[in-house]
Write an enzyme that holds these catalytic residues in place. Structure first.
Site, PDB file in Angstrom:
ATOM      1  N   TYR A 142       0.847  -1.193   0.000  1.00 47.36           N
ATOM      2  CA  TYR A 142       0.000   0.000   0.000  1.00 47.36           C
ATOM      3  C   TYR A 142       0.879   1.238   0.000  1.00 47.36           C
ATOM      4  O   TYR A 142       1.839   1.315   0.773  1.00 47.36           O
ATOM      5  CB  TYR A 142      -0.892  -0.008   1.244  1.00 47.36           C
ATOM      6  CG  TYR A 142      -1.815   1.188   1.374  1.00 47.36           C
ATOM      7  CD1 TYR A 142      -2.856   1.405   0.461  1.00 47.36           C
ATOM      8  CD2 TYR A 142      -1.666   2.104   2.420  1.00 47.36           C
ATOM      9  CE1 TYR A 142      -3.712   2.483   0.586  1.00 47.36           C
ATOM     10  CE2 TYR A 142      -2.538   3.188   2.564  1.00 47.36           C
ATOM     11  CZ  TYR A 142      -3.550   3.377   1.643  1.00 47.36           C
ATOM     12  OH  TYR A 142      -4.403   4.450   1.772  1.00 47.36           O
ATOM     13  N   ASP A 237       9.063   2.747  -0.135  1.00 47.96           N
ATOM     14  CA  ASP A 237       8.035   3.381   0.680  1.00 47.96           C
ATOM     15  C   ASP A 237       8.286   2.955   2.126  1.00 47.96           C
ATOM     16  O   ASP A 237       7.898   1.867   2.542  1.00 47.96           O
ATOM     17  CB  ASP A 237       6.648   2.956   0.201  1.00 47.96           C
ATOM     18  CG  ASP A 237       5.543   3.654   0.987  1.00 47.96           C
ATOM     19  OD1 ASP A 237       5.847   4.234   2.059  1.00 47.96           O
ATOM     20  OD2 ASP A 237       4.387   3.616   0.541  1.00 47.96           O
ATOM     21  N   LYS A 265       4.087   8.751   9.000  1.00 49.21           N
ATOM     22  CA  LYS A 265       3.856   8.134  10.318  1.00 49.21           C
ATOM     23  C   LYS A 265       4.854   8.636  11.386  1.00 49.21           C
ATOM     24  O   LYS A 265       4.679   9.722  11.897  1.00 49.21           O
ATOM     25  CB  LYS A 265       3.794   6.622  10.176  1.00 49.21           C
ATOM     26  CG  LYS A 265       2.616   6.273   9.222  1.00 49.21           C
ATOM     27  CD  LYS A 265       2.131   4.869   9.226  1.00 49.21           C
ATOM     28  CE  LYS A 265       0.811   4.798   8.473  1.00 49.21           C
ATOM     29  NZ  LYS A 265       0.812   4.053   7.244  1.00 49.21           N
TER      30      LYS A 265
HETATM   31  C1  LIG Z   1       0.161   4.526   5.903  1.00 48.33           C
HETATM   32  C2  LIG Z   1       0.919   4.311   4.651  1.00 48.33           C
HETATM   33  C3  LIG Z   1       0.831   5.183   3.558  1.00 48.33           C
HETATM   34  C4  LIG Z   1      -0.177   6.286   3.506  1.00 48.33           C
HETATM   35  O1  LIG Z   1       0.049   7.252   4.474  1.00 48.33           O
HETATM   36  P1  LIG Z   1      -1.164   8.226   4.886  1.00 48.33           P
HETATM   37  O2  LIG Z   1      -0.523   9.167   5.846  1.00 48.33           O
HETATM   38  O3  LIG Z   1      -2.218   7.348   5.480  1.00 48.33           O
HETATM   39  O4  LIG Z   1      -1.626   8.887   3.654  1.00 48.33           O
HETATM   40  C5  LIG Z   1       1.659   4.977   2.487  1.00 48.33           C
HETATM   41  N1  LIG Z   1       2.545   3.984   2.466  1.00 48.33           N
HETATM   42  C6  LIG Z   1       2.656   3.114   3.486  1.00 48.33           C
HETATM   43  C7  LIG Z   1       3.674   2.026   3.429  1.00 48.33           C
HETATM   44  C8  LIG Z   1       1.817   3.239   4.613  1.00 48.33           C
HETATM   45  O5  LIG Z   1       1.903   2.350   5.591  1.00 48.33           O
END
Ligand SMILES: *Cc1c(COP(=O)(O)O)cnc(C)c1O
Length: 443
Positions: A142, A237, A265
């Site tokens: 994701y 990511d 995060k």
């Molecule tokens: C949470 C997450 C996102 C998205 O971040 P948001 O602040 O919710 O938009 C993107 N990549 C990864 C790996 C994530 O865990």
């Protein structure tokens, strides 16, 4: 007195599905979400006055636990100077200097307001820099909900079984290629056909949005080699893994250097912050220096960056990573022992302070298919059993677990005792909403 049930009823009237992000609605486990009143250290307190040990940590940011006094004090001090200016501030430079030091692959960094924005902007930059359009992503990873990346995602998408979303034009998705996570041969095949059209490969170096799936040895280094060969950019990511598995992220842990990195995060310490960064020559393609446009009214907000930078500095000072990793590993090993003891097929694994629990006969989990064929009904019963006894797990079998520095050994031990109480009662192979309504008889 407002309680979770009547707050959720009110919420559903005025907020779609009653929540501002889908997984919160408990659709993956059934029942009604609990509304939180406050958090403190490892604990959450709901509006009904119940206390829980929290293994979600706001979905990752709270590696120091809830309301860490040093972070709260720093924010309180900062707000008196104003909440934001839309003009440069010193803390933005400090944050950039800190990150470029602890993550050397990042020579320049741009702050944004969410992980979604980080992923979307990194992709645009990769496309602008390489002058290619295609992106390769992995099934179950994701990267936020931007159009190009919203397919075969993990997190809420897997919970709801929506590989594609209405509202995303087919033309966008056609530029996104998908490979199974950990399948380097599939990547090679795709590159043989489309290699010279692929702007970049985006990957969660540890897949933490389909529960917790670790990269096979050399998967990431082979991705690096393929990207080099075709002059595509490798984008890590690290929105979850950054500052989570170590100050240098998964790229330091596995010793693979990406061209671009997405952060989120933990970098916001609980406030909305994201960032993306990487090699100087690529980052200088961004406006105002270069032609690729990217902007944000609230980007680099001084209060959000105060929460984030204070968290990062504390992490550097405390260096809790080894202890967190040991504790988390031991926790998952104990879980497996309990599974065996009570005849419940269970696999668990961890990396750093991330952990995954799977109700399965398998003894390894390496891709989305493995996660998808776990017994979700048993997870639902486990989730509700734990919740009733004061343990708050992520309300979905596809979400990773988070341990913070506030999770002491006695907190973890009492959690394991609760697991044992739930396992003693047993987890049926099937579970329905009706079971949930009468759950007092079950748990
Ligand atoms: C949470 C997450 C996102 C998205 O971040 P948001 O602040 O919710 O938009 C993107 N990549 C990864 C790996 C994530 O865990």
């Amino acid at each position: 007195m407002p309680n979770s049930t009547n707050l959720f009823a009110r919420a559903q009237t005025v907020i779609p599905g009653g929540v501002n992000s889908p997984v919160r609605a408990f659709k993956g486990v059934g029942g009604t979400p609990i509304f939180i009143h406050k958090g403190n250290g490892p604990h959450l307190f709901d509006v009904n006055g119940n206390q829980y040990i929290d293994y979600v940590g706001s979905w990752g940011p709270l590696i120091l636990g809830h309301a860490h006094p040093v972070v709260i004090e720093a924010i309180q001090e900062a707000i008196h100077r104003g909440l934001g200016f839309g003009a440069p501030t010193e803390i933005e430079v400090e944050m950039a200097e800190f990150i470029t030091k602890v993550m050397p692959s990042i020579e320049q960094i741009r702050m944004v307001n969410s992980g979604t924005e980080a992923g979307q902007s990194a992709i645009r930059l990769a496309r602008g820099y390489t002058q290619r359009n295609k992106i390769l992503k992995f099934n179950g990873c994701y990267h936020g909900h931007s159009d190009s990346l919203l397919m075969k995602g993990g997190s809420g998408l897997l919970t709801f079984g929506i590989p594609d979303s209405p509202g995303v034009p087919e033309e966008f998705v056609r530029q996104t290629l998908i490979a199974p996570f950990n399948d380097i041969e599939a990547v090679r095949t795709i590159f043989k056909e489309f290699g010279h059209e692929i702007a970049g490969v985006i990957v969660e170096p540890i897949a933490a949005n389909m529960n917790c799936v670790l990269p096979l040895p050399s998967f990431l280094s082979q991705l690096r080699a393929i990207c080099d060969r075709y002059q595509s950019l490798l984008i890590f990511d690290e929105v979850i893994t950054g500052f989570r598995v170590g100050l240098g992220g998964a790229q330091a842990l596995y010793e693979v250097t990406p061209d671009l990195t997405c952060l989120g995060k933990i970098i916001g310490g609980g406030l909305p912050v994201g960032a993306f960064g990487g090699r100087r020559e690529i980052m200088e393609f961004l406006s105002p220096k270069g032609p690729v446009y990217q902007a944000g009214t609230l980007s680099g907000n001084p209060i959000a960056l105060t929460a984030g930078l204070t968290t990062l500095k504390l992490l550097k000072q405390l260096n809790p990573y080894e202890e967190l990793a040991e504790k988390t590993l031991e926790f998952t090993q104990e879980l497996k022992v309990l599974g065996e003891l009570y005849g419940i097929p269970l696999f668990a694994q961890s990396v750093g302070s991330l952990f995954g629990i799977y109700f399965t006969e398998r003894d390894s989990i390496t891709c989305y298919e493995h996660v998808a064929d776990c017994n979700i009904d048993q997870f639902k019963q486990f989730f509700h059993g734990m919740l009733q006894k004061g343990i708050y797990l992520a309300p979905s079998a596809f979400e990773v677990g988070f341990i913070s520095t506030a999770h002491t050994n006695s907190i973890l031990d009492s959690t394991l005792e609760t697991v044992e109480r739930v396992f003693k009662i047993g987890l049926k192979k099937n579970f329905s909403e009706l079971d949930l309504l009468t759950r007092n008889n079950i748990f």
